[in-house]
Design an enzyme around this catalytic site. Structure first.
Site, short mmCIF file in Angstrom:
data_model
loop_
_atom_site.label_atom_id
_atom_site.label_comp_id
_atom_site.label_asym_id
_atom_site.label_seq_id
_atom_site.Cartn_x
_atom_site.Cartn_y
_atom_site.Cartn_z
N GLN A 43 -33.68 145.90 86.03
CA GLN A 43 -33.88 145.51 84.56
C GLN A 43 -32.67 145.91 83.75
O GLN A 43 -32.22 145.11 82.80
CB GLN A 43 -35.05 146.13 83.91
CG GLN A 43 -36.61 145.53 84.70
CD GLN A 43 -37.58 146.03 84.10
OE1 GLN A 43 -37.62 147.13 83.11
NE2 GLN A 43 -38.88 145.76 84.44
N GLY A 73 -18.91 149.64 88.04
CA GLY A 73 -18.75 151.12 88.35
C GLY A 73 -17.29 151.27 88.63
O GLY A 73 -16.43 150.79 87.63
N GLU A 128 -2.65 138.89 65.52
CA GLU A 128 -3.17 137.67 64.66
C GLU A 128 -4.18 137.83 63.94
O GLU A 128 -4.96 137.00 63.71
CB GLU A 128 -3.62 136.61 65.65
CG GLU A 128 -2.60 136.61 66.77
CD GLU A 128 -1.53 135.28 67.01
OE1 GLU A 128 -1.94 134.36 66.56
OE2 GLU A 128 -0.64 135.54 67.65
N GLY A 173 2.11 145.26 59.15
CA GLY A 173 1.27 144.46 59.95
C GLY A 173 0.39 143.61 59.50
O GLY A 173 0.53 142.25 59.07
N SER A 188 -1.47 133.72 75.68
CA SER A 188 -0.40 134.49 74.48
C SER A 188 0.95 133.54 74.63
O SER A 188 1.79 133.36 73.75
CB SER A 188 -0.19 135.88 74.60
OG SER A 188 -1.41 136.66 74.41
N THR A 231 -6.01 141.61 62.40
CA THR A 231 -6.97 142.58 62.95
C THR A 231 -8.21 142.24 62.65
O THR A 231 -8.81 141.39 61.60
CB THR A 231 -6.79 143.97 62.38
OG1 THR A 231 -7.06 143.95 61.08
CG2 THR A 231 -5.35 144.45 62.55
N MET A 250 -20.60 147.69 84.73
CA MET A 250 -21.41 147.36 85.46
C MET A 250 -20.83 147.23 87.14
O MET A 250 -21.41 147.37 88.10
CB MET A 250 -21.98 145.78 85.32
CG MET A 250 -22.93 145.66 84.24
SD MET A 250 -23.30 143.94 83.75
CE MET A 250 -24.18 143.30 85.31
N ARG A 299 -23.98 143.83 95.28
CA ARG A 299 -24.20 145.10 95.30
C ARG A 299 -25.46 145.56 95.48
O ARG A 299 -26.27 145.39 94.51
CB ARG A 299 -23.03 145.64 94.13
CG ARG A 299 -23.29 147.14 94.01
CD ARG A 299 -22.59 147.92 94.80
NE ARG A 299 -22.52 149.38 94.74
CZ ARG A 299 -21.57 150.12 95.20
NH1 ARG A 299 -20.60 149.58 96.02
NH2 ARG A 299 -21.61 151.57 95.13
#
Lengths: 254, 437
Positions: B332, B392, B416, B190, B144, B418, B390, B321
């Protein structure tokens, strides 16, 4: 001061290397190739000397055609030109052959100083810098941790097994630099864009005055490095500090 | 690809850095199969078919880049990894921008890099996109900063400014000695900038500007603000300098997104500006909207970096993990998530690359930029959220980049243009009917 810096493109050291079981060579297929990170210190050392004392840095490399990428990075950092020796006959070249080719390529242009890293980050033979010096008939100052130049004499603090020593050398000579001798600059965008218009000579063995001779070296066998042994755990029964002190003394670090 | 995180090993492999006791060859294999030419651009020489695809670039979109663009990619990636990433969690936690890195961004040439002349590097749009991707792999706040400086402040000066304005500001901004910001949005205006209440009126040869601007990146650290105001002749752009009487900035408190970035309110209380402060070539809202189009291009690329960082963190985490005696990557449900992420990353990369090619050819239309900004930001946010899940509980900490990126992307979804506005832009394009009002 005209400076030749030897560079090498190697498989990205951040990816695990694999050996080809038949050729005993490092597999380079499908692995990103990068300018040897160790070479960036040599390039930086050369650029700094040239900026302070005038002259130009020329990078010299031997390797497959795609090594131009590594040379281009050196050009983007600020080197003025580059030479790549690429020849199918050089596949699998050993350290002495490499030194012969690099020395021959260096000899094609003017040089006051040849800078290398101490060893490549893939092969680790660590003998090419000295071999180049021998072939060029000039001294080798190796394992530099810091370098200064007063206009005629190089003053080099060298890493040794037991510490450092300071040596002086006149020019021309070969200088090998350790990682940490300086902080290599990043190529700037402007440098990257300027690199494309800098001279980059592509040579084959026919262009060089070099005698390769017999096969000097043969890889008979490769095996993994021995596993590291586990460290010693010092349980602190009140004498721990003393024991650690002894171990540090034994290791000669204090 | 040199990963920001170490390359994942889904199947346990030797972690060793490389073989030892080997006399390695200096030359590699002879050049083999060259990759295809695309759009006249020579593909990078990868010599041989890769033995293993890059999990973050399964279609080898990177190979569509020129050697020069790949060098830019590698340079920025390396810089981000070494110079930016070590400190980002601390800055995010503290709510500060690492301003000490601005000189380094400048010496890399990243500020206004795609502009021509005046100390700017003059790179291709593709190169700019590539740099944005690598910067945002660090943090959306970093990208930014560069977007605002280059696309929102330097770009309008380059495009709409007088020669004197360009000479005075652009080299200083490229060198990072002057930081810029862009004041268009207001607290109550905006998506509908025409509703802005900031007004500029003539006073003799000068202008008097009054109003306030909200959600302004870099606002309180900026030396120069490009402020857009209503006049009797429509919207005009003004260059307002820090320290001018009546001009002040204060930071927005309590942000939970883009915390490693400065966001401010600009207050203009009867600020008197000379005629030389007006951007002479900017007339009407099209001018600031054109700037946003430049910045959105960078976002379309940038979010790929954030998405990649999250995906790689998730992939690495899943490989390491263990649950129920196996790496969770072997389950899966995990693989379904990773497969979806990998697919959407490929899609996003292809969209961004195509947009870059169009832009370099001078053919990119605003609606195409809208498509890429909308699709890629949504993609990145979805990937960040999935990655967060993922990981956790670890996923909510600053120890991993995921929650930080996820929080940042909430702001990127909004700023920039919405997601809703870009949806309507696309809807209008394909139907010919405007649903804006």
């Amino acid at each position: 001061m005209d400076i030749a810096v030897c560079v090498k493109q190697i498989p990205d050291p951040n990816t695990p290397g694999e050996l080809d079981p038949t050729t005993h060579r490092l597999r380079r297929e499908g692995v990103d190739a990068v300018l040897d990170p160790g070479d960036e210190f040599g390039i930086e050392a050369g650029l700094a000397l040239a900026e302070a004392h005038g002259g130009e840095v020329r990078v010299v490399s031997m390797g497959p055609e795609r090594s131009v990428e590594a040379i281009r990075k050196a050009l983007a950092m600020g080197a003025a030109g580059g030479v790549l020796v690429a020849d199918p006959a050089l596949v699998g070249a050993d350290a002495l052959t490499t030194a012969r080719v690099l020395a021959a390529a260096i000899r094609r242009g003017p040089f006051d100083l040849v800078i290398t890293s101490t060893e490549s980050t893939d092969g680790y033979t660590g003998v090419v810098p000295q071999a180049i010096a021998e072939l060029l008939g000039i001294p080798a100052v190796t394992f530099a941790r810091s370098v200064s130049f007063d206009g005629s004499t190089l003053t080099v603090r060298r890493q040794t097994e037991n510490g450092t020593e300071t040596v002086e050398a006149g020019l021309p000579c070969v200088l090998s630099v350790t990682a940490g001798v300086n902080a290599p600059r990043y190529p700037s965008l402007r440098g990257i864009m300027a690199a494309r218009s800098k001279p980059l000579d592509r040579l084959s063995l026919n262009d060089l005055d070099v005698q390769l001779g017999e096969v000097d070296q043969e890889i008979v066998r490769v095996e993994p490095a021995p596993q590291r042994k586990g460290g010693e755990v010092v349980a602190d029964d009140g004498t721990g500090a003393q024991r650690i002190l002894e171990l540090l003394r034994q290791a000669k670090v204090i | 690809m040199n990963d920001l995180v170490q390359p994942p090993a889904v199947s346990p492999g030797p972690p060793a850095r490389g073989p030892t006791s080997v006399v390695a060859d200096r030359t590699g294999p002879s050049p083999g199969r060259a990759l295809a030419r695309q759009n006249g651009r020579m593909a990078a020489d990868r010599s041989q078919a890769p033995s293993r695809l890059d999990p973050a670039d399964l279609y080898a979109v990177d190979s569509l880049l020129s050697e020069e663009e790949r060098l830019i990619q590698g340079t920025v990636r390396d810089w981000v990894r070494r110079r930016f990433l070590p400190g980002v969690a601390g800055h995010f936690a503290a709510g500060t921008f690492p301003g000490e890195l601005i000189p380094e961004l400048a010496s890399l040439g990243l500020l206004g890099m795609h502009l021509q002349g005046y100390g700017c590097a003059g790179s291709s749009a593709l190169a700019y996109g590539v740099a944005c991707e690598e910067l945002e792999a660090g943090d959306s706040g970093l990208r930014s900063f560069v977007s605002v400086q280059g696309s929102l402040c330097m770009f309008p000066i380059r495009r709409f400014g007088s020669e004197e304005q360009r000479q005075r500001w652009l080299p200083e901004m490229a060198a990072g000695r002057v930081v810029g910001c862009f004041g268009l949005t207001e607290a109550d205006a905006g998506s509908d900038p025409a509703a802005m209440r900031t007004r500029a009126r003539r006073a003799g040869g000068d202008w008097i500007v009054s109003g306030s601007k909200m959600w302004i990146s870099n606002g309180s650290i900026a030396d120069l603000a490009v402020v857009w105001a209503q006049t009797d002749d429509g919207v005009r752009g003004f260059l307002v300098e820090r320290g001018m009487p009546g001009f002040s900035a204060r930071d927005v408190e309590g942000k939970l997104s883009l915390r490693a970035s400065v966001t401010s309110e600009l207050v203009l209380d009867e600020v008197r500006l000379p005629q030389a402060s007006v951007l002479p070539e900017a007339h009407g809202l099209r001018a600031p909207l054109g700037c946003l189009d430049e910045a959105r291009f960078g976002i379309s690329w940038g979010v790929l970096g954030a998405a990649r960082a999250c995906y790689q963190a998730a992939l690495e985490y899943a490989a390491g993990r263990h649950a129920f005696g196996r790496p969770i990557a072997a389950f899966q449900l995990t693989q379904a998530r990773l497969a979806e992420m990998a697919t959407r990353l490929v899609q996003g990369r292809l969209v961004a690359h195509r947009l870059g090619v169009l832009k370099d050819a001078g053919l990119a239309r605003p609606v195409q930029v809208s498509l890429a900004k909308r699709a890629n930001t949504r993609m990145a946010l979805d990937i960040a959220r999935e990655a967060r899940a993922m990981l956790g509980a670890n996923g909510i900490t600053l120890e991993y980049p995921v929650a930080r990126h996820m929080a940042n992307l909430e702001a990127v979804l909004t700023y920039e243009g919405t997601e809703e506005v870009h949806t309507l832009v696309l809807g209008r394009e394909v139907t010919g009917l405007s649903a804006f009002s």
